[in-house]
Every structure is written in C-alpha cells, then in structure tokens.
Design an enzyme around this catalytic site. Structure first.
Site, PDB file in Angstrom:
ATOM      1  N   ARG A 161       0.836  -1.226   0.000  1.00 30.34           N
ATOM      2  CA  ARG A 161       0.000   0.000   0.000  1.00 30.34           C
ATOM      3  C   ARG A 161       0.858   1.257   0.000  1.00 30.34           C
ATOM      4  O   ARG A 161       0.691   2.144  -0.843  1.00 30.34           O
ATOM      5  CB  ARG A 161      -0.908   0.010   1.241  1.00 30.34           C
ATOM      6  CG  ARG A 161      -2.131  -0.853   1.148  1.00 30.34           C
ATOM      7  CD  ARG A 161      -2.907  -0.788   2.452  1.00 30.34           C
ATOM      8  NE  ARG A 161      -2.138  -1.409   3.520  1.00 30.34           N
ATOM      9  CZ  ARG A 161      -2.381  -2.624   3.999  1.00 30.34           C
ATOM     10  NH1 ARG A 161      -3.391  -3.318   3.564  1.00 30.34           N
ATOM     11  NH2 ARG A 161      -1.630  -3.132   4.953  1.00 30.34           N
ATOM     12  N   ILE A 162       1.789   1.350   0.979  1.00 30.17           N
ATOM     13  CA  ILE A 162       2.574   2.582   1.110  1.00 30.17           C
ATOM     14  C   ILE A 162       3.587   2.700  -0.015  1.00 30.17           C
ATOM     15  O   ILE A 162       3.735   3.764  -0.629  1.00 30.17           O
ATOM     16  CB  ILE A 162       3.255   2.643   2.495  1.00 30.17           C
ATOM     17  CG1 ILE A 162       2.197   2.691   3.601  1.00 30.17           C
ATOM     18  CG2 ILE A 162       4.183   3.861   2.583  1.00 30.17           C
ATOM     19  CD1 ILE A 162       2.730   2.536   5.017  1.00 30.17           C
ATOM     20  N   ASP A 219      10.498  -6.636  -4.321  1.00 29.62           N
ATOM     21  CA  ASP A 219       9.385  -7.196  -3.550  1.00 29.62           C
ATOM     22  C   ASP A 219       9.100  -8.573  -4.149  1.00 29.62           C
ATOM     23  O   ASP A 219       8.618  -8.679  -5.283  1.00 29.62           O
ATOM     24  CB  ASP A 219       8.145  -6.289  -3.655  1.00 29.62           C
ATOM     25  CG  ASP A 219       6.996  -6.761  -2.757  1.00 29.62           C
ATOM     26  OD1 ASP A 219       6.866  -7.978  -2.542  1.00 29.62           O
ATOM     27  OD2 ASP A 219       6.233  -5.898  -2.278  1.00 29.62           O
ATOM     28  N   ALA A 222       9.220   2.659   8.133  1.00 28.31           N
ATOM     29  CA  ALA A 222       8.415   1.432   8.278  1.00 28.31           C
ATOM     30  C   ALA A 222       8.452   0.935   9.721  1.00 28.31           C
ATOM     31  O   ALA A 222       7.500   1.156  10.477  1.00 28.31           O
ATOM     32  CB  ALA A 222       8.904   0.377   7.310  1.00 28.31           C
ATOM     33  N   ASP A 258      11.893   7.561  10.977  1.00 24.63           N
ATOM     34  CA  ASP A 258      10.713   7.882  11.778  1.00 24.63           C
ATOM     35  C   ASP A 258      10.511   6.808  12.851  1.00 24.63           C
ATOM     36  O   ASP A 258       9.701   6.961  13.751  1.00 24.63           O
ATOM     37  CB  ASP A 258       9.478   7.945  10.860  1.00 24.63           C
ATOM     38  CG  ASP A 258       8.200   8.360  11.597  1.00 24.63           C
ATOM     39  OD1 ASP A 258       8.238   9.387  12.303  1.00 24.63           O
ATOM     40  OD2 ASP A 258       7.182   7.655  11.472  1.00 24.63           O
ATOM     41  N   GLU A 275      11.951   2.666  21.049  1.00 26.37           N
ATOM     42  CA  GLU A 275      11.216   3.938  20.962  1.00 26.37           C
ATOM     43  C   GLU A 275      10.693   4.335  22.333  1.00 26.37           C
ATOM     44  O   GLU A 275       9.988   3.531  22.953  1.00 26.37           O
ATOM     45  CB  GLU A 275      10.070   3.796  19.953  1.00 26.37           C
ATOM     46  CG  GLU A 275      10.593   3.580  18.550  1.00 26.37           C
ATOM     47  CD  GLU A 275       9.505   3.553  17.474  1.00 26.37           C
ATOM     48  OE1 GLU A 275       8.321   3.712  17.806  1.00 26.37           O
ATOM     49  OE2 GLU A 275       9.871   3.374  16.307  1.00 26.37           O
ATOM     50  N   HIS A 319       8.217   8.708  15.258  1.00 25.11           N
ATOM     51  CA  HIS A 319       7.166   7.758  14.830  1.00 25.11           C
ATOM     52  C   HIS A 319       5.831   8.481  14.585  1.00 25.11           C
ATOM     53  O   HIS A 319       4.813   8.152  15.201  1.00 25.11           O
ATOM     54  CB  HIS A 319       6.991   6.630  15.859  1.00 25.11           C
ATOM     55  CG  HIS A 319       6.389   5.396  15.247  1.00 25.11           C
ATOM     56  ND1 HIS A 319       6.716   4.116  15.645  1.00 25.11           N
ATOM     57  CD2 HIS A 319       5.470   5.244  14.255  1.00 25.11           C
ATOM     58  CE1 HIS A 319       6.022   3.243  14.943  1.00 25.11           C
ATOM     59  NE2 HIS A 319       5.256   3.897  14.091  1.00 25.11           N
ATOM     60  N   GLY A 352       4.513   8.835  11.431  1.00 27.98           N
ATOM     61  CA  GLY A 352       4.040   8.506  10.081  1.00 27.98           C
ATOM     62  C   GLY A 352       2.527   8.604   9.941  1.00 27.98           C
ATOM     63  O   GLY A 352       2.006   9.084   8.939  1.00 27.98           O
ATOM     64  N   ALA A 353       1.795   8.147  10.963  1.00 27.65           N
ATOM     65  CA  ALA A 353       0.330   8.112  10.879  1.00 27.65           C
ATOM     66  C   ALA A 353      -0.298   9.290  11.616  1.00 27.65           C
ATOM     67  O   ALA A 353      -1.522   9.335  11.769  1.00 27.65           O
ATOM     68  CB  ALA A 353      -0.178   6.804  11.466  1.00 27.65           C
TER      69      ALA A 353
HETATM   70  P1  NAD Z   1       1.592  -3.821   2.915  1.00 27.84           P
HETATM   71  O1  NAD Z   1       1.315  -5.107   3.612  1.00 27.84           O
HETATM   72  O2  NAD Z   1       0.530  -3.221   2.068  1.00 27.84           O
HETATM   73  O3  NAD Z   1       2.917  -3.959   2.021  1.00 27.84           O
HETATM   74  C1  NAD Z   1       4.070  -4.609   2.443  1.00 27.84           C
HETATM   75  C2  NAD Z   1       4.807  -5.086   1.200  1.00 27.84           C
HETATM   76  O4  NAD Z   1       6.080  -5.597   1.604  1.00 27.84           O
HETATM   77  C3  NAD Z   1       4.089  -6.213   0.445  1.00 27.84           C
HETATM   78  O5  NAD Z   1       3.940  -5.890  -0.922  1.00 27.84           O
HETATM   79  C4  NAD Z   1       5.019  -7.426   0.641  1.00 27.84           C
HETATM   80  O6  NAD Z   1       5.019  -8.301  -0.488  1.00 27.84           O
HETATM   81  C5  NAD Z   1       6.365  -6.738   0.794  1.00 27.84           C
HETATM   82  N1  NAD Z   1       7.362  -7.546   1.493  1.00 27.84           N
HETATM   83  C6  NAD Z   1       7.198  -8.373   2.549  1.00 27.84           C
HETATM   84  N2  NAD Z   1       8.394  -8.916   2.880  1.00 27.84           N
HETATM   85  C7  NAD Z   1       9.306  -8.417   2.029  1.00 27.84           C
HETATM   86  C8  NAD Z   1      10.709  -8.599   1.869  1.00 27.84           C
HETATM   87  N3  NAD Z   1      11.399  -9.416   2.679  1.00 27.84           N
HETATM   88  N4  NAD Z   1      11.328  -7.929   0.886  1.00 27.84           N
HETATM   89  C9  NAD Z   1      10.651  -7.090   0.067  1.00 27.84           C
HETATM   90  N5  NAD Z   1       9.316  -6.893   0.151  1.00 27.84           N
HETATM   91  C10 NAD Z   1       8.651  -7.544   1.127  1.00 27.84           C
HETATM   92  O7  NAD Z   1       2.024  -2.798   4.075  1.00 27.84           O
HETATM   93  P2  NAD Z   1       1.950  -1.202   4.033  1.00 27.84           P
HETATM   94  O8  NAD Z   1       0.588  -0.760   4.445  1.00 27.84           O
HETATM   95  O9  NAD Z   1       2.522  -0.713   2.763  1.00 27.84           O
HETATM   96  O10 NAD Z   1       2.919  -0.847   5.255  1.00 27.84           O
HETATM   97  C11 NAD Z   1       4.311  -1.162   5.233  1.00 27.84           C
HETATM   98  C12 NAD Z   1       4.878  -0.983   6.622  1.00 27.84           C
HETATM   99  O11 NAD Z   1       4.855   0.402   6.971  1.00 27.84           O
HETATM  100  C13 NAD Z   1       4.042  -1.644   7.715  1.00 27.84           C
HETATM  101  O12 NAD Z   1       4.396  -2.986   7.873  1.00 27.84           O
HETATM  102  C14 NAD Z   1       4.355  -0.833   8.931  1.00 27.84           C
HETATM  103  O13 NAD Z   1       5.409  -1.465   9.634  1.00 27.84           O
HETATM  104  C15 NAD Z   1       4.870   0.491   8.383  1.00 27.84           C
HETATM  105  N6  NAD Z   1       4.049   1.649   8.817  1.00 27.84           N
HETATM  106  C16 NAD Z   1       4.661   2.639   9.513  1.00 27.84           C
HETATM  107  C17 NAD Z   1       3.930   3.739   9.956  1.00 27.84           C
HETATM  108  C18 NAD Z   1       4.589   4.861  10.706  1.00 27.84           C
HETATM  109  O14 NAD Z   1       3.932   5.521  11.492  1.00 27.84           O
HETATM  110  N7  NAD Z   1       5.862   5.131  10.517  1.00 27.84           N
HETATM  111  C19 NAD Z   1       2.551   3.809   9.681  1.00 27.84           C
HETATM  112  C20 NAD Z   1       1.959   2.788   8.943  1.00 27.84           C
HETATM  113  C21 NAD Z   1       2.716   1.705   8.518  1.00 27.84           C
END
Ligand code: NAD
Length: 303
Positions: free
Chosen positions: A149-150, A169, A229, A254, A259, A277, A279-280
C-alpha cells in the site's frame, strides 16, 4: 434490526457519527476490565483502538459478531479466542497510507535541502545562503523495498518528482511493477544502484535486520536510506557507523529499534532527519482509522 455497538476507545467523532447512522451506539471509554466483561453480552459489535484489552474472558462472555480495531496492530485482541467463537475481526491498516507516503517525500526533501539546519541557523539570526546547497529529487533513482500500500503511493509521488524507480518485492510481478512505472530488480541491484532507498515492508523474523552492515556496504556512498516502516528492519549501530564514516550520505528515520531511542548515537548526527514515529500522525489518518473500520462493520452487518 439495528446492531448494537460498543465503542470502548475514543475514535474520531466523524466515525462515531457514521456508526450511529446504522447502529445503536454506546460510548464507554476506559472501562475497567470487570465492567467490560459484565456489559459486553448485550453488544453485536465492539470497536477499540489499542487501549482496551479484548481478552479471552471478554470474548467468552460476549455475543459479539465482529470486533473492529481502529488502527493496525491486533496485540490487544485475543484473536485466537475470537476465531474459535467465529467472531470476525477488522482493522484499518490502509488508514495511514497517504500520510506515511507524504512523510517519506517530505522528510526526504527536508534532508536533501537541509531544511531543518537552515531553519535552525535562521533562528540563530544567521543568513548562511552558501552553506545549505542541496540536491534535487529529479533524475535520482529511488529503490523501494516493498511495493504494498505505502510503497505504491510513494512510487506515484516519486514519479511526479521525476525519479526513476526500482522495486524489490518478492510478491510483485513484472507487470505489477510496470503498472507503477517501476523496474523490478533483485535486492543487490537495488542496493547498489539507488540514490535513495526506502523501506515499506513489515517487521517479521525474516525482515529483522534486513539492512545491516553488508547491505549498507553495497549502497553508494552518496545514497540516502529512508526508514519510515519499523525500527528493527535496519541495524541501527551499523547505520550509525556508515553515516559517521560518510559511507552513506544521509538517513531519514521515523522509527527506531527502541522507541523512544534514548541515548542512541544516531541522535547526534547531522546528516539525518529524525521524527518520533509520526508517520500516521495526521488528522486525516486519525479520521480514516475510525471511518474505515466503521465502514467495514457496516458492510458486515448489511451482509
Ligand atoms: P503492505 O502489507 O501493504 O505492504 C508490504 C509489502 O512488503 C508487500 O507488498 C510485501 O510483499 C512486501 N514484502 C514483505 N516482505 C518483504 C521482503 N522481505 N522484501 C521485500 N518486500 C517484502 O504494508 P503497508 O501498508 O505498505 O505498510 C508497510 C509498513 O509500513 C508496515 O508494515 C508498517 O510497519 C509500516 N508503517 C509505519 C507507519 C509509521 O507511522 N511510521 C505507519 C503505517 C505503517
């Protein structure tokens, strides 16, 4: 029949109003565990954030059909007990996608244009125009690890800035990557050739420490690493050494292994942009966290 829903942690008023549109809603924040167990029997749905513990006892004393977690982590819900009772669980990981993607681009520009340093310098009464020469995003190569997603939203925004994008990925096909105007590569190729590397993968046993000394050594000396992440994906000690010895140009962080990060030496570096932290942490993501869950619950009861 309108379902009865208990909202046990504060969610945004916009989401509460939406829930009232299809359900009879009670708001009871900060209920002691015994009171929650006593009252839960009369509800069809429960909405929580991270505060309320939805324990086995709560679940076993309930007639719940669905539990909504406004936000991501399900650590405060006994998911196994819910599964055994056939209770559906929904959450809203998509709520903060745009907020995180925008912070990636914003922090990256802040680092590349020395915005924080220039701001601090002006606050000291200085006018140091020559000191803050930076770089453009335009024409730089961006390596995105994780096109979920992100990662996808970051790709769209980076593309608008004229960056060339590489993806690593394992679950993405060449066609998926092409749809986002990105080139699918292996991890080594991405690490060796990117000017900016950004992580958008979950923290799991298999991804913990994924960026450590060996991977940092593959990166260009002029590269920037972005981790918005999860702390733990990057070996912070190795990152500190690389940044200190100019084996890496800079980092945007972030999230941290611990933390708050206490006395981490990372805090003393100049070539970093650090945020706690957040991000959200936007109004929009907070509204979405509630409304997305309420929408999923509404769809569930509509069948
Ligand atoms: P998502 O599940 O939509 O996407 C994760 C992607 O990572 C998937 O496409 C998956 O195939 C890929 N992936 C998994 N293992 C992998 C690897 N070893 N190598 C390469 N790719 C790999 O998740 P998202 O919604 O995009 O969120 C990603 C991360 O962002 C979350 O897991 C969370 O930890 C982090 N996040 C951080 C904040 C913040 O406040 N900083 C807020 C929201 C999410």
């Amino acid at each position: 029949m309108r379902p009865k829903i208990l909202i046990a942690d504060r969610i945004h008023d916009v989401a509460i109003e939406e829930a009232k549109g299809f359900a009879d809603v009670d708001l009871e924040f900060n209920l002691p565990p015994e009171e929650l167990i006593e009252k839960i029997g009369k509800y069809d749905g429960l909405i929580v954030r991270s505060g309320t513990k939805v324990t086995k006892e709560v679940i076993e004393n309930s007639n719940l059909k669905i539990i909504g977690r406004a936000g991501v982590g399900l650590d405060n819900i006994d998911t196994e007990a819910a599964r055994k009772k056939g209770i559906k669980i929904v959450n809203s990981p998509e709520a903060s996608t745009i907020s995180v993607a925008e912070l990636v681009i914003g922090s990256l520009i802040a680092l590349m244009r020395n915005i924080a340093h220039a701001h601090r310098s002006m606050r000291k009464g200085k006018w140091e125009r020559g000191k803050f020469t930076g770089n453009e995003l335009f024409g730089k190569s961006l390596g995105i690890i994780g096109l979920g997603r992100i990662g996808r939203e970051v790709a769209l925004r980076a593309r608008a800035f004229g960056m060339d994008i590489m993806i690593y990925d394992p679950r993405i096909t060449v066609e998926d990557a092409r749809e986002y105007n990105c080139k699918l590569v292996d991890l080594d190729e991405l690490l060796k050739n990117s000017d900016v590397i950004t992580l958008h993968i979950p923290l799991m046993d298999s991804t913990r420490g994924m960026i450590s000394k060996e991977e940092l050594n593959l990166m260009k000396d002029s590269a920037i690493l972005v981790n918005i992440a999860r702390g733990g994906l990057v070996d912070e000690e190795a990152l500190y050494e690389a940044l200190k010895e100019d084996k890496l140009k800079g980092a945007v962080l972030d999230v941290f292994e611990e933390e708050p990060p206490g006395n981490s030496p990372i805090l003393s570096l100049d070539n970093v942009v650090l945020t706690p932290h957040i991000g959200a942490s936007t109004d929009e993501a907070q509204i979405n966290a509630g409304t997305v869950v309420v929408e999923k619950i509404r769809n569930f009861f509509r069948g």
